[in-house]
Design a protein around this motif. Structure first.
Motif, PDB file in Angstrom:
ATOM      1  N   ILE A  14      -7.576  12.279  -1.017  1.00  0.00           N
ATOM      2  CA  ILE A  14      -7.294  10.857  -0.846  1.00  0.00           C
ATOM      3  C   ILE A  14      -6.562  10.334  -2.068  1.00  0.00           C
ATOM      4  O   ILE A  14      -6.988  10.548  -3.202  1.00  0.00           O
ATOM      5  N   GLY A  15      -5.470   9.658  -1.835  1.00  0.00           N
ATOM      6  CA  GLY A  15      -4.746   9.039  -2.938  1.00  0.00           C
ATOM      7  C   GLY A  15      -3.959   7.844  -2.434  1.00  0.00           C
ATOM      8  O   GLY A  15      -3.143   7.976  -1.532  1.00  0.00           O
ATOM      9  N   MET A  16      -4.246   6.683  -2.966  1.00  0.00           N
ATOM     10  CA  MET A  16      -3.567   5.477  -2.500  1.00  0.00           C
ATOM     11  C   MET A  16      -3.486   4.468  -3.635  1.00  0.00           C
ATOM     12  O   MET A  16      -4.419   4.311  -4.421  1.00  0.00           O
TER      13      MET A  16
ATOM     14  N   VAL B  76       0.855  -1.177   0.000  1.00  0.00           N
ATOM     15  CA  VAL B  76       0.000   0.000   0.000  1.00  0.00           C
ATOM     16  C   VAL B  76       0.889   1.223   0.000  1.00  0.00           C
ATOM     17  O   VAL B  76       1.801   1.331   0.806  1.00  0.00           O
ATOM     18  N   GLU B  77       0.639   2.150  -0.912  1.00  0.00           N
ATOM     19  CA  GLU B  77       1.415   3.379  -0.962  1.00  0.00           C
ATOM     20  C   GLU B  77       0.466   4.562  -0.950  1.00  0.00           C
ATOM     21  O   GLU B  77      -0.451   4.633  -1.755  1.00  0.00           O
ATOM     22  N   SER B  78       0.693   5.498  -0.024  1.00  0.00           N
ATOM     23  CA  SER B  78      -0.074   6.729  -0.009  1.00  0.00           C
ATOM     24  C   SER B  78       0.568   7.708  -0.970  1.00  0.00           C
ATOM     25  O   SER B  78       1.792   7.772  -1.084  1.00  0.00           O
ATOM     26  N   MET B  79      -0.256   8.477  -1.659  1.00  0.00           N
ATOM     27  CA  MET B  79       0.252   9.456  -2.605  1.00  0.00           C
ATOM     28  C   MET B  79       0.516  10.766  -1.883  1.00  0.00           C
ATOM     29  O   MET B  79      -0.099  11.052  -0.855  1.00  0.00           O
TER      30      MET B  79
ATOM     31  N   GLN C 276      -6.115   2.070  -7.993  1.00  0.00           N
ATOM     32  CA  GLN C 276      -5.954   3.443  -7.544  1.00  0.00           C
ATOM     33  C   GLN C 276      -7.183   3.837  -6.729  1.00  0.00           C
ATOM     34  O   GLN C 276      -8.303   3.796  -7.229  1.00  0.00           O
ATOM     35  N   ILE C 277      -6.949   4.189  -5.460  1.00  0.00           N
ATOM     36  CA  ILE C 277      -8.037   4.664  -4.609  1.00  0.00           C
ATOM     37  C   ILE C 277      -7.966   6.176  -4.597  1.00  0.00           C
ATOM     38  O   ILE C 277      -7.003   6.758  -4.101  1.00  0.00           O
TER      39      ILE C 277
END
Length: 211
Positions: A101-103, A14-17, A113-114
């Motif tokens: 929100i970006g994940m 999981v990577e947060s943007m 892409q969330i």
């Protein structure tokens, strides 16, 4: 990706943007908070409502929803606590804004892409029959993939036929959901409509070169 994917699965990575949810949140807290919004249509609807209004009060948020004022108040407080909403005033009535929100969620060879666009699409599914049918047939993961196709569709980088072939769905189904999601993409990410098609520009440049 197949139509058997019915939800966003537990990720291996999981990577947060950058700029996504307050930096004080641990990545796992962020993942759980976003998972809440994905799975709870009330939370998704509130997030979409706040995005639409900018910095509304709880009362203004509730005016566009079916939930009771008490439920909206409780939901807004929860979303603020987990970092999905941010309170922007210190005095009553409090006003809130939606965080960015970006994940990126990876599971095996699949990447999801969330984004705010996906959350708003999930909220819209409650009132839009075409989006709801697509979500029910293909799951949240399928809808997340469709949003990415829609982003490319807006930029003229893909078509319904390409999506239908790659996702193994009927062309009409692909065309229908792309048209519905196009409106959401343009409302959330209007800059995409003005993004140049670099591949087309490169192709045109190549054709202009002497042979």
């Amino acid at each position: 990706m197949t139509s058997d994917d019915k939800s966003i699965r537990i990720p291996r990575k999981v990577e947060s943007m950058p700029g996504a949810v307050p930096s004080r949140a641990h990545p796992l807290d962020t993942m759980l908070a976003i998972s809440d919004v994905i799975q709870n249509h009330r939370y998704a609807a509130i997030y979409a409502r706040v995005r639409e209004l900018g910095t509304p009060t709880v009362e203004e948020i509730g005016d566009g929803l079916d939930s009771s004022k008490t439920t909206v108040y409780e939901d807004v407080n929860h979303l603020q606590e987990v970092g999905i909403l941010e309170r922007v005033t210190d005095t009553q009535p409090h006003r809130f804004r939606a965080t960015s929100i970006g994940m990126t969620v990876e599971h095996g060879s699949d990447t999801y892409q969330i984004s705010p666009t996906l959350l708003i699409a999930l909220a819209r599914a409650e009132s839009n029959e075409n989006i709801r049918l697509y979500r029910d047939r293909n799951g949240v993961a399928g809808l997340a993939t469709a949003v990415e196709y829609a982003r490319d569709y807006v930029r003229s980088r893909t078509s319904a036929r390409v999506m239908a072939r790659e996702e193994d769905i009927p062309v009409l189904e692909a065309e229908t959901v792309l048209q519905e999601l196009r409106e959401i993409v343009l409302s959330v990410e209007p800059e995409l409509a003005e993004e140049p098609d670099l591949e087309a520009l490169d192709a045109a440049a190549d054709e202009s070169l002497p042979k």
